[in-house]
Design a protein around this motif. Structure first.
Motif, PDB file in Angstrom:
ATOM      1  N   UNK A  93      -6.930   3.947   4.986  1.00  0.00           N
ATOM      2  CA  UNK A  93      -7.195   3.455   6.338  1.00  0.00           C
ATOM      3  C   UNK A  93      -6.953   1.969   6.482  1.00  0.00           C
ATOM      4  N   UNK A  94      -7.499   1.178   5.555  1.00  0.00           N
ATOM      5  CA  UNK A  94      -7.406  -0.279   5.683  1.00  0.00           C
ATOM      6  C   UNK A  94      -5.965  -0.768   5.611  1.00  0.00           C
ATOM      7  N   UNK A  95      -5.140  -0.124   4.783  1.00  0.00           N
ATOM      8  CA  UNK A  95      -3.745  -0.558   4.666  1.00  0.00           C
ATOM      9  C   UNK A  95      -2.885  -0.069   5.822  1.00  0.00           C
ATOM     10  N   UNK A  96      -3.485   0.733   6.709  1.00  0.00           N
ATOM     11  CA  UNK A  96      -2.786   1.178   7.922  1.00  0.00           C
ATOM     12  C   UNK A  96      -3.461   0.655   9.189  1.00  0.00           C
ATOM     13  N   UNK A  97      -4.076  -0.528   9.056  1.00  0.00           N
ATOM     14  CA  UNK A  97      -4.639  -1.272  10.196  1.00  0.00           C
ATOM     15  C   UNK A  97      -5.921  -0.685  10.767  1.00  0.00           C
ATOM     16  N   UNK A  98      -6.539   0.284  10.101  1.00  0.00           N
ATOM     17  CA  UNK A  98      -7.844   0.738  10.536  1.00  0.00           C
ATOM     18  C   UNK A  98      -8.888  -0.269  10.074  1.00  0.00           C
ATOM     19  N   UNK A 162      -3.504   0.953  -5.590  1.00  0.00           N
ATOM     20  CA  UNK A 162      -2.158   1.504  -5.427  1.00  0.00           C
ATOM     21  C   UNK A 162      -1.827   1.933  -3.998  1.00  0.00           C
ATOM     22  N   UNK A 163      -2.814   2.415  -3.255  1.00  0.00           N
ATOM     23  CA  UNK A 163      -2.536   2.829  -1.872  1.00  0.00           C
ATOM     24  C   UNK A 163      -2.203   1.610  -1.020  1.00  0.00           C
ATOM     25  N   UNK A 164      -2.967   0.532  -1.176  1.00  0.00           N
ATOM     26  CA  UNK A 164      -2.642  -0.720  -0.488  1.00  0.00           C
ATOM     27  C   UNK A 164      -1.221  -1.163  -0.829  1.00  0.00           C
ATOM     28  N   UNK A 165      -0.907  -1.169  -2.114  1.00  0.00           N
ATOM     29  CA  UNK A 165       0.396  -1.654  -2.561  1.00  0.00           C
ATOM     30  C   UNK A 165       1.528  -0.802  -2.004  1.00  0.00           C
ATOM     31  N   UNK A 166       1.352   0.511  -2.023  1.00  0.00           N
ATOM     32  CA  UNK A 166       2.406   1.406  -1.537  1.00  0.00           C
ATOM     33  C   UNK A 166       2.639   1.230  -0.039  1.00  0.00           C
ATOM     34  N   UNK A 167       1.577   1.195   0.740  1.00  0.00           N
ATOM     35  CA  UNK A 167       1.734   1.040   2.191  1.00  0.00           C
ATOM     36  C   UNK A 167       2.290  -0.334   2.561  1.00  0.00           C
ATOM     37  N   UNK A 168       1.848  -1.374   1.865  1.00  0.00           N
ATOM     38  CA  UNK A 168       2.390  -2.714   2.142  1.00  0.00           C
ATOM     39  C   UNK A 168       3.873  -2.780   1.827  1.00  0.00           C
ATOM     40  N   UNK A 169       4.292  -2.121   0.736  1.00  0.00           N
ATOM     41  CA  UNK A 169       5.703  -2.127   0.362  1.00  0.00           C
ATOM     42  C   UNK A 169       6.536  -1.357   1.374  1.00  0.00           C
ATOM     43  N   UNK A 171       5.812  -0.641   4.510  1.00  0.00           N
ATOM     44  CA  UNK A 171       5.784  -1.247   5.846  1.00  0.00           C
ATOM     45  C   UNK A 171       6.406  -2.636   5.879  1.00  0.00           C
ATOM     46  N   UNK A 172       6.478  -3.280   4.723  1.00  0.00           N
ATOM     47  CA  UNK A 172       7.034  -4.628   4.662  1.00  0.00           C
ATOM     48  C   UNK A 172       6.125  -5.688   5.230  1.00  0.00           C
ATOM     49  N   UNK A 173       4.850  -5.362   5.405  1.00  0.00           N
ATOM     50  CA  UNK A 173       3.887  -6.357   5.895  1.00  0.00           C
ATOM     51  C   UNK A 173       2.502  -5.992   5.377  1.00  0.00           C
TER      52      UNK A 173
END
Length: 451
Positions: A93-98, A162-169, A171-173
């Motif tokens: 959730x947090x890595x997808x702006x929730x 790893x979830x943060x890292x994957x989503x940031x990669x 999404x590029x942000x």
């Protein structure tokens, strides 16, 4: 099906009320949750070859119509594995702006779907509590640490979250939060450990050992006169592992503010707010873990003509999930037996907790510090084990120590801590355990430069 609709309703209600996440953000976060469940089920089925992973439509239907229970899994599975799994839901959730609260409901949704559909075992009350609440504590801490560590060491940041890292990669942000790591310490200990257990009609059981240990301490946000901008923009985290011949001890601690407000007085200032904490210890002698929420105050006052600082804190919490080892079941369990998930040997409990402490620091002479904790818990109805029916548990913990900071990065210190644990049983004699740990240690200290 009513349970399923209730979880969906709570999650999407939080989405509509809180935060600025888009429908696309929510859809990706929910997809991440299902991916996490698929990954855990596949690992259990293919690698670990666990029977509980053999799911099908029939097992899912049975779980949906079954009465939830208190399970009998071991400590690491229940009190560390499930919170870590919950942290993956939360960071989805947090890595997808929730925001924090949306991610909390997403974590509860992830836990519910795992309990109902991800395994064949009967859904467990304790699992959804620890996965949802303690997983959110782990998740928010790891999310915030990831954002700081990713700036200086991306490979290690991947390991942390790893979830943060994957989503940031992908999404590029990256997401943004208020606050930063203010202090990070790496600690090496030499510890003398002594444990004594006594009960009626039983010889006293005394063990002694010397152990080496490594630990880490992290302070996120400045605790002095802090007003919350976001939940957990102020928290403290500790972890350490002690090893010796036929002995180990692992402990962890996270305590942060959901809400806080700065207070200013004539001679002091402080932070008052609602705290949420999770801590645990597992050793060859004892099992403890505590998830609690309550009220906490942190204060600071200049002393010695403004050359020293008096720090102090106090908190009154409600323990919503406490585990307390049952000596008659836990004593004698083999170390390194190869059993990935030994049967439960502890109670699930609730009750009050009081904790307080102080420190007196002067740059020239160093710092003395002390703290004490008292808690009293009773088992949740229906959660007692037939093999050893513990009916109440009392714990007193105290620590006292001294530290001296050298210029730049190094600190040396000594401390002595005591855990007194008393357990009463329905059909067995009561037990008392006293665990004493005296340590000398060296810290390598990194502090954020003041603006």
């Amino acid at each position: 099906m009513k349970k399923l609709f209730s979880i969906f309703f709570l999650f999407f209600l939080s989405f509509s009320i809180f935060g600025e996440a888009t429908k696309k953000d929510v859809a990706i976060a929910v997809g991440d949750v299902f991916a996490v469940n698929l990954l855990f089920n596949s690992a259990a089925r293919i690698i670990l070859q666990e029977d509980y992973s053999d799911i099908n439509l029939s097992t899912m239907n049975d779980n949906l119509h079954s009465k939830w229970v208190w399970d009998e899994d071991g400590f690491f599975m229940n009190q560390f594995g499930h919170p870590y799994q919950g942290s993956l839901y939360f960071t989805s959730g947090r890595s997808n702006n929730l925001n924090f609260w949306q991610s909390f409901f997403l974590t509860a949704f992830g836990s519910f779907t795992w309990e109902e559909f991800g395994e064949t075992t009967t859904p467990a009350i304790n699992d959804i509590i620890t996965t949802s609440i303690c997983g959110s504590i782990f998740g928010e801490a790891l999310h915030r640490i990831f954002l700081d560590v990713n700036e200086i060491c991306p490979p290690f940041a991947w390991i942390l979250s790893p979830v943060d890292a994957l989503n940031n990669t992908l999404k590029g942000k990256k997401t943004k939060v208020t606050g930063h790591i203010e202090e990070l310490d790496f600690i090496t200990f030499l510890s003398y450990e002594k444990s004594r257990t006594e009960a009626e009609n039983m010889d006293s059981d005394l063990t002694k050992k010397i152990a080496l240990a490594e630990g880490i301490h992290l302070q996120y946000g400045n605790p002095v006169a802090h007003t919350t901008a976001e939940p957990f923009d102020l928290f403290t985290a500790d972890a350490s592992i002690f090893l010796a011949y036929h002995y180990f001890k692992f402990n962890f601690f996270i305590d942060g503010f959901l809400y806080s407000h700065a207070l200013y007085f004539e001679n002091s200032e402080g932070t008052l707010g609602i705290n949420l904490m999770y801590e645990g210890e597992k050793s060859t002698d004892i099992i403890l873990s505590t998830g609690a929420v309550g009220v906490k105050y942190i204060g600071s006052q200049q002393i010695f003509n403004s050359t020293g600082i008096l720090g102090f804190f106090s908190q009154l919490d409600f323990i919503f999930m406490g585990t307390r080892s049952l000596y008659y079941l836990y004593d004698g369990l083999p170390i390194g037996s190869g059993n990935f998930n030994p049967i439960r040997s502890y109670n699930f409990t609730f009750g009050p907790l009081f904790k307080g402490g102080f420190s007196v620091e002067q740059k020239k002479f160093g710092k003395i510090f002390g703290e004490a904790e008292f808690n009293y818990t009773v088992p949740y109805p229906g959660s007692k084990l037939e093999e050893a029916k513990g009916n109440k548990h009392l714990i007193f913990i105290a620590k006292f120590g001294y530290e001296y900071n050298f210029p730049k990065y190094f600190t040396i210190g000594i401390d002595d801590s005591v855990i007194f644990k008393a357990d009463w049983f329905d059909d067995e004699a009561s037990t008392q355990q006293l665990v004493n740990s005296a340590k000398i240690y060296v810290k390598v200290r990194f502090e954020r430069k003041k603006d």
